[in-house]
Each structure stands twice: as structure tokens, then as C-alpha cells.
Design an enzyme around this catalytic site. Structure first.
Site, PDB file in Angstrom:
ATOM      1  N   HIS A  19       0.698  -1.334  -0.002  1.00 18.46           N
ATOM      2  CA  HIS A  19      -0.147  -0.067  -0.041  1.00 18.46           C
ATOM      3  C   HIS A  19       1.138   1.262   0.144  1.00 18.46           C
ATOM      4  O   HIS A  19       0.719   2.260  -0.819  1.00 18.46           O
ATOM      5  CB  HIS A  19      -1.008   0.240   1.115  1.00 18.46           C
ATOM      6  CG  HIS A  19      -1.867  -1.015   1.506  1.00 18.46           C
ATOM      7  ND1 HIS A  19      -1.974  -1.719   2.452  1.00 18.46           N
ATOM      8  CD2 HIS A  19      -2.992  -1.579   0.601  1.00 18.46           C
ATOM      9  CE1 HIS A  19      -2.975  -2.711   2.542  1.00 18.46           C
ATOM     10  NE2 HIS A  19      -3.537  -2.447   1.155  1.00 18.46           N
ATOM     11  N   LYS A  43     -17.520  -6.556   7.983  1.00 19.56           N
ATOM     12  CA  LYS A  43     -16.125  -6.877   8.418  1.00 19.56           C
ATOM     13  C   LYS A  43     -15.752  -6.821   9.759  1.00 19.56           C
ATOM     14  O   LYS A  43     -16.105  -5.855  10.590  1.00 19.56           O
ATOM     15  CB  LYS A  43     -15.095  -6.254   7.540  1.00 19.56           C
ATOM     16  CG  LYS A  43     -15.136  -6.587   6.056  1.00 19.56           C
ATOM     17  CD  LYS A  43     -13.816  -6.274   5.362  1.00 19.56           C
ATOM     18  CE  LYS A  43     -13.692  -6.633   3.935  1.00 19.56           C
ATOM     19  NZ  LYS A  43     -12.582  -6.171   3.368  1.00 19.56           N
ATOM     20  N   ARG A  92      -2.357  -6.548  -7.966  1.00 18.27           N
ATOM     21  CA  ARG A  92      -1.030  -7.120  -7.872  1.00 18.27           C
ATOM     22  C   ARG A  92      -0.825  -8.137  -8.931  1.00 18.27           C
ATOM     23  O   ARG A  92       0.298  -8.757  -9.368  1.00 18.27           O
ATOM     24  CB  ARG A  92      -1.127  -7.815  -6.278  1.00 18.27           C
ATOM     25  CG  ARG A  92      -1.273  -6.794  -5.375  1.00 18.27           C
ATOM     26  CD  ARG A  92      -1.669  -7.365  -3.926  1.00 18.27           C
ATOM     27  NE  ARG A  92      -3.196  -7.930  -3.996  1.00 18.27           N
ATOM     28  CZ  ARG A  92      -3.821  -8.194  -3.045  1.00 18.27           C
ATOM     29  NH1 ARG A  92      -3.250  -8.127  -1.976  1.00 18.27           N
ATOM     30  NH2 ARG A  92      -4.830  -8.298  -3.327  1.00 18.27           N
ATOM     31  N   SER A 130      -3.059  -7.837   3.473  1.00 16.92           N
ATOM     32  CA  SER A 130      -3.429  -7.286   4.669  1.00 16.92           C
ATOM     33  C   SER A 130      -3.905  -8.951   5.450  1.00 16.92           C
ATOM     34  O   SER A 130      -3.162  -9.151   6.771  1.00 16.92           O
ATOM     35  CB  SER A 130      -4.500  -6.520   4.980  1.00 16.92           C
ATOM     36  OG  SER A 130      -4.008  -5.237   4.507  1.00 16.92           O
TER      37      SER A 130
END
Ligand code: PNS
Length: 165
Positions: A19, A43, A92, A130
Site C-alpha cells: 500500500h 467486516k 497485484r 493484509s
């Protein structure tokens, strides 16, 4: 002349070097980059939104062109509020593409002025997420070079010493 503002949204639970690499790559392209941390009730985050904002502010401290905010609701509404037309997302691998493509088109449908800019992080971080950071930390793996020291310190505080085999 109006500022060219980009929003870099995400969960950032926690922020990692991939990030931070994207933030650094954005800076020369825009006058201002707003890192936008999502409030997401559904979440179960490890760090609260306030903690995530605080950590990121600490890491970008000194970069006058980077602001850190939290948001809830639609991203396009937040972008309108801060006067941004560009949303930046890191790509990514091909596996990211489908989800990102859907979001980009939905955001465009919601506000045709919004453009999504995909940026590719340094190869060393192309597998980093993460979720993996939290998993590897909790199982005692070495995260050197993958997360900044303040994040490691927060992980230690929150999760205690890593469990070793
Ligand atoms: O880091 P993440 O969890 O992949 O980021 C996802 C994020 C925050 C970019 C996305 O969930 C989002 O923009 N949420 C806000 C709600 C919204 O606008 N939903 C419609 C977007 S298509």
C-alpha cells in the site's frame, strides 16, 4: 486552477508496504492523494477505523500532499465530497482483476466523472495482503521488509507475541 485529487481507498487492516508503495507512486501524478479508510460494519477488523487512520497518518507524516480520512457509504459520494475524480487501486496479479474491474465499472455507472487508475506495486510486494500479514504474524512468521515498524509494533500490542511452533 483546481487541484488534481486522487482517492486511494481501502480497508488497510493493516496497511503494509505494498500500500505504501502505491501511495508513493501516486504522489508525482496528482496534486493531492487522499487515503480513504473504509468504515465497514460487516467486516470484523483487527484495528478500528480510528486506529488505522492514526497508523497511516503516522506513516505519511511529512508528506503535505497526502491526507488520511475515513469514509462510509459509497466511495463515489466521498470522492464528490473531497473533489476527486480519480480513484487509485493497486493491481497485484490477474486474480485481482475481476473484482477491480467490477468495482471500476460500477463506480463509473454511479458517477461517470470518476476514473479508476490501476497501479502496479513493486514486484516484491505482489503477493502481499493484509490478510496474510495478520496470519503470518499470528503464526510467528518473519514480516521484515513487508510491513513498516509501527505496524509491527501495533500487531504485537494487539495480538501479543507471535505463536511459534
Ligand atoms: O481494501 P479493500 O477492502 O479491497 O477496499 C475495498 C473498497 C473500500 C475500495 C470498496 O469496498 C469500496 O469502495 N467500498 C465503499 C462502498 C462502495 O462504494 N461500494 C460500491 C463500489 S463498487
Amino acid at each position: 486552477m483546481s487541484l488534481r485529487t486522487a482517492v486511494y481507498p481501502g480497508s488497510f487492516d493493516p496497511i503494509h508496504n505494498g500500500h505504501l508503495d502505491i501511495i508513493e507512486r501516486c504522489r508525482p501524478l496528482f496534486d493531492e492523494v487522499v487515503v480513504a479508510v473504509l468504515h465497514n460494519e460487516s467486516k470484523q477488523p483487527l484495528f478500528s477505523v480510528e486506529e488505522r487512520v492514526e497508523i497511516i497518518r503516522e506513516l505519511v507524516d511529512g508528506s503535505a500532499d497526502v491526507r488520511v480520512e475515513s469514509f462510509s457509504g459509497l466511495l463515489v459520494d466521498f470522492m464528490e465530497k473531497v473533489g476527486a475524480r480519480a480513484v487509485v487501486r493497486g493491481l497485484r496479479a490477474v486474480s485481482d482483476f475481476e473484482y477491480e474491474f467490477q468495482m471500476a465499472l460500477m463506480n463509473r455507472r454511479l458517477n461517470p466523472r470518476v476514473e479508476t487508475v490501476f497501479m502496479v506495486p513493486r514486484e516484491d510486494y505482489s503477493y502481499l495482503s493484509s490478510r496474510l500479514v495478520k496470519e503470518v504474524f499470528s503464526l510467528g512468521g518473519d514480516l521484515t521488509g513487508l510491513v513498516p515498524e509501527p505496524v509491527l509494533a501495533r500487531l504485537r500490542q494487539r495480538l501479543g507475541p507471535p505463536v511459534s511452533a
